[in-house]
Scaffold this motif. Structure first.
Motif, PDB file in Angstrom:
ATOM      1  N   ASP A 118       0.816  -1.217   0.000  1.00  0.00           N
ATOM      2  CA  ASP A 118       0.000   0.000   0.000  1.00  0.00           C
ATOM      3  C   ASP A 118       0.850   1.268   0.000  1.00  0.00           C
ATOM      4  N   CYS A 119       2.137   1.114   0.218  1.00  0.00           N
ATOM      5  CA  CYS A 119       3.040   2.276   0.194  1.00  0.00           C
ATOM      6  C   CYS A 119       3.470   2.532  -1.237  1.00  0.00           C
ATOM      7  N   ASN A 120       3.271   3.742  -1.700  1.00  0.00           N
ATOM      8  CA  ASN A 120       3.646   4.095  -3.068  1.00  0.00           C
ATOM      9  C   ASN A 120       4.907   4.946  -3.161  1.00  0.00           C
ATOM     10  N   GLY A 149       1.416   6.808   7.771  1.00  0.00           N
ATOM     11  CA  GLY A 149       2.075   7.431   6.636  1.00  0.00           C
ATOM     12  C   GLY A 149       1.381   8.704   6.174  1.00  0.00           C
ATOM     13  N   PHE A 150       1.977   9.341   5.182  1.00  0.00           N
ATOM     14  CA  PHE A 150       1.419  10.559   4.620  1.00  0.00           C
ATOM     15  C   PHE A 150       0.444  10.189   3.504  1.00  0.00           C
ATOM     16  N   ILE A 161       7.536  16.665   1.760  1.00  0.00           N
ATOM     17  CA  ILE A 161       7.661  15.794   2.929  1.00  0.00           C
ATOM     18  C   ILE A 161       8.992  15.052   2.920  1.00  0.00           C
ATOM     19  N   GLY A 162       9.849  15.341   1.942  1.00  0.00           N
ATOM     20  CA  GLY A 162      11.159  14.702   1.875  1.00  0.00           C
ATOM     21  C   GLY A 162      11.951  15.275   0.725  1.00  0.00           C
ATOM     22  N   TYR A 197       0.048   5.605   0.360  1.00  0.00           N
ATOM     23  CA  TYR A 197       0.672   6.534   1.298  1.00  0.00           C
ATOM     24  C   TYR A 197       2.156   6.657   0.998  1.00  0.00           C
ATOM     25  N   ALA A 198       2.764   7.691   1.569  1.00  0.00           N
ATOM     26  CA  ALA A 198       4.207   7.920   1.494  1.00  0.00           C
ATOM     27  C   ALA A 198       4.757   7.885   2.913  1.00  0.00           C
TER      28      ALA A 198
END
Length: 298
Positions: A118-120, A149-150, A161-162, A197-198
């Motif tokens: 689910d993390c992209n 996550g974001f 955010i990074g 999310y990120a």
């Protein structure tokens, strides 16, 4: 090297960075991984020795370094967009030609995306280099990253955010639309996060950002581009308009405080994207936004 075997494309953008590009490429090529990766290096018609250095690396690593040598200057935004559009591997990284990586970055990020479907988008913490012997850790703390996550709303509100050179993202199944506006890493992270999310891969620094050199230091041009991005996203994601308006507010206030001439355009964008919930979201975001400032020099 078959494209089917390549797990990660590393997109490198460069322009007149003869003093930095070797360290950048060496830091990527020396990454130890249990998968195949390659580099897509987009040189925007440099006029210094950068093209000669890139040709040398392509000759030394013909299967791993793919050189996109522009015959005319496209500009930073178009060069950035084009190289990422050519990336076709499951995972994609970005590195500016004046930044560099530390050992282990590629493997730890790819492993994280493998384990978290689910993390992209996954970032790493970053060292900020103010001078060759002056490296300072970023201000990221464990409470900066939300528990889950974001989400896209967070990215829209917080703008960044990074650091872009620390990012690895999952290539979307379908390309997202590109409007006729300058494309920033903000735009890309919003779209890449999508409905997932990120986050950050760990508390370890795996990348180095050289302060005051790249496109992020260009100031006004980046700010005017952000104004266009805000207006676009306010229309594209109307249910997230309050988040966009919060980002526009913070950028406007920062420009007003620092007496940048872009404050007038910022005010116009804030009004154009206005949402009555902006005050609530702005209050919640203040602490996180302070974290995103470059760390103080020692």
């Amino acid at each position: 090297m078959s494209n089917e075997l390549i797990k990660v494309n590393v997109c490198v953008v460069t322009y007149n960075q003869q003093d930095f590009i070797r360290q950048c490429l060496d830091s990527i090529l020396s990454q130890q991984t249990d998968f195949v990766f390659n580099l897509l290096v987009a040189d925007d018609c440099s006029t210094d020795r950068t093209p000669a250095i890139l040709a040398e690396y392509q000759s030394r690593y013909p299967q791993q370094v793919i050189l996109l040598q522009r015959s005319k200057n496209l500009g930073a935004y178009q060069n950035f967009k084009d190289v990422h559009q050519q990336a076709s591997a499951p995972y994609v990284c970005h590195c500016d030609g004046d930044d560099y990586w530390l050992p282990g970055k590629l493997q730890v990020q790819a492993d994280y995306l493998d384990r978290h479907p689910d993390c992209n988008v996954v970032f790493t913490r970053t060292l900020v280099e103010y001078a060759p012997d002056e490296l300072v850790e970023d201000n990221i703390t464990p409470d900066f990253v939300p528990e889950h996550g974001f989400r896209r709303a967070d990215v829209l509100r917080m703008i960044s955010i990074g650091t872009n050179s620390s990012k690895m993202y999952r290539r979307p199944a379908r390309p997202y639309p590109y409007p006729d506006i300058p494309v920033l890493d903000y735009f890309e992270t919003v779209e890449q996060t999508a409905d997932g999310y990120a986050t950050y891969v760990s508390n370890t620094c795996y990348s180095v950002y050289r302060a005051g050199i790249g496109i992020a230091s260009q100031g006004l041009s980046t700010r005017y581009a952000l104004h266009q991005n805000f207006r676009y996203f306010a229309k594209r994601f109307p249910h997230e308009r309050a988040q966009v308006n919060t980002a526009a507010l913070f950028l406007f206030l920062a420009d007003l405080k620092n007496r940048r001439q872009s404050w007038k355009s910022g005010l116009a964008t804030f009004i154009a994207t206005f949402h009555p919930a902006v005050c609530l979201h702005a209050f919640k975001a203040v602490k996180q936004l302070k974290t995103l400032r470059n760390p103080e020099r020692n």
